[in-house]
Write a protein that holds these residues in place. Sequence first.
Motif, PDB file in Angstrom:
ATOM      1  N   GLY A 268       0.876  -1.326   0.040  1.00  0.00           N
ATOM      2  CA  GLY A 268      -0.194  -0.068   0.053  1.00  0.00           C
ATOM      3  C   GLY A 268       0.670   1.227   0.086  1.00  0.00           C
ATOM      4  O   GLY A 268       1.909   1.239   0.060  1.00  0.00           O
ATOM      5  N   ASN A 269       0.248   2.426  -0.082  1.00  0.00           N
ATOM      6  CA  ASN A 269       0.739   3.621   0.074  1.00  0.00           C
ATOM      7  C   ASN A 269       1.962   3.941   1.096  1.00  0.00           C
ATOM      8  O   ASN A 269       2.953   4.814   1.086  1.00  0.00           O
ATOM      9  CB  ASN A 269      -0.192   4.812  -0.308  1.00  0.00           C
ATOM     10  CG  ASN A 269      -0.674   4.588  -1.364  1.00  0.00           C
ATOM     11  OD1 ASN A 269      -0.457   4.452  -2.347  1.00  0.00           O
ATOM     12  ND2 ASN A 269      -2.136   5.153  -1.444  1.00  0.00           N
ATOM     13  N   ASP A 270       1.567   3.252   2.230  1.00  0.00           N
ATOM     14  CA  ASP A 270       2.324   3.378   3.521  1.00  0.00           C
ATOM     15  C   ASP A 270       3.842   2.594   3.319  1.00  0.00           C
ATOM     16  O   ASP A 270       4.640   2.921   4.138  1.00  0.00           O
ATOM     17  CB  ASP A 270       1.543   2.823   4.534  1.00  0.00           C
ATOM     18  CG  ASP A 270       1.086   1.402   4.712  1.00  0.00           C
ATOM     19  OD1 ASP A 270       1.635   0.706   3.686  1.00  0.00           O
ATOM     20  OD2 ASP A 270       0.690   0.970   5.694  1.00  0.00           O
TER      21      ASP A 270
ATOM     22  N   HIS B 206       2.103  -2.109   4.430  1.00  0.00           N
ATOM     23  CA  HIS B 206       0.996  -3.179   4.311  1.00  0.00           C
ATOM     24  C   HIS B 206       0.810  -3.682   2.989  1.00  0.00           C
ATOM     25  O   HIS B 206       0.620  -2.978   2.076  1.00  0.00           O
ATOM     26  CB  HIS B 206      -0.249  -2.545   5.121  1.00  0.00           C
ATOM     27  CG  HIS B 206       0.160  -2.473   6.496  1.00  0.00           C
ATOM     28  ND1 HIS B 206       0.489  -1.174   6.959  1.00  0.00           N
ATOM     29  CD2 HIS B 206       0.054  -3.023   7.731  1.00  0.00           C
ATOM     30  CE1 HIS B 206       0.411  -0.964   8.228  1.00  0.00           C
ATOM     31  NE2 HIS B 206       0.400  -2.392   8.580  1.00  0.00           N
TER      32      HIS B 206
ATOM     33  N   THR C  50      -1.183  -4.818  -0.277  1.00  0.00           N
ATOM     34  CA  THR C  50      -2.487  -4.463  -1.111  1.00  0.00           C
ATOM     35  C   THR C  50      -3.438  -6.006  -1.015  1.00  0.00           C
ATOM     36  O   THR C  50      -2.723  -6.980  -0.800  1.00  0.00           O
ATOM     37  CB  THR C  50      -2.286  -3.936  -2.105  1.00  0.00           C
ATOM     38  OG1 THR C  50      -1.469  -4.837  -3.104  1.00  0.00           O
ATOM     39  CG2 THR C  50      -1.441  -2.726  -2.227  1.00  0.00           C
TER      40      THR C  50
END
Length: 124
Positions: free
Chosen positions: A93-95, A98, A100
């Motif tokens: 994900g964008n972080d 984590h 997707t």
Amino acid sequence: RQRDIFVRDLTARLADLVSRIHVLRPHCLVVLSTIVPINIPSVADTTSSYADAVRRLVVRLSAAHVPVALADAYSAFVSAAPPGSRVAPGLLGNDGIHPTPAGYAVLARVFATVLEGRTLPVPA
């Protein structure tokens, strides 16, 4: 270095956990997984080092006849990364931490591949 101490401590804790499980259930297959890479420059090398340490732990435990298998999540996430990238696109994900939904699908395939064809013990 602090990273080396951190990785060594995590690996020792994991080894202790597997040893405890093995004492309680000696025929139980324990599946250990490397962690997914973290796509944040300040910790990327630590996750890589820990993945290497888990791989070495699996080899060491196997040599000691502990029923253990490796689900190499780290390699699954990095193997399709284009040059200059740490992780295959779309898996984190964008972080940068984590998975997707596509990343979780990769994890499911990694674990399914490890477990396919194995006879798993039935708890007593």
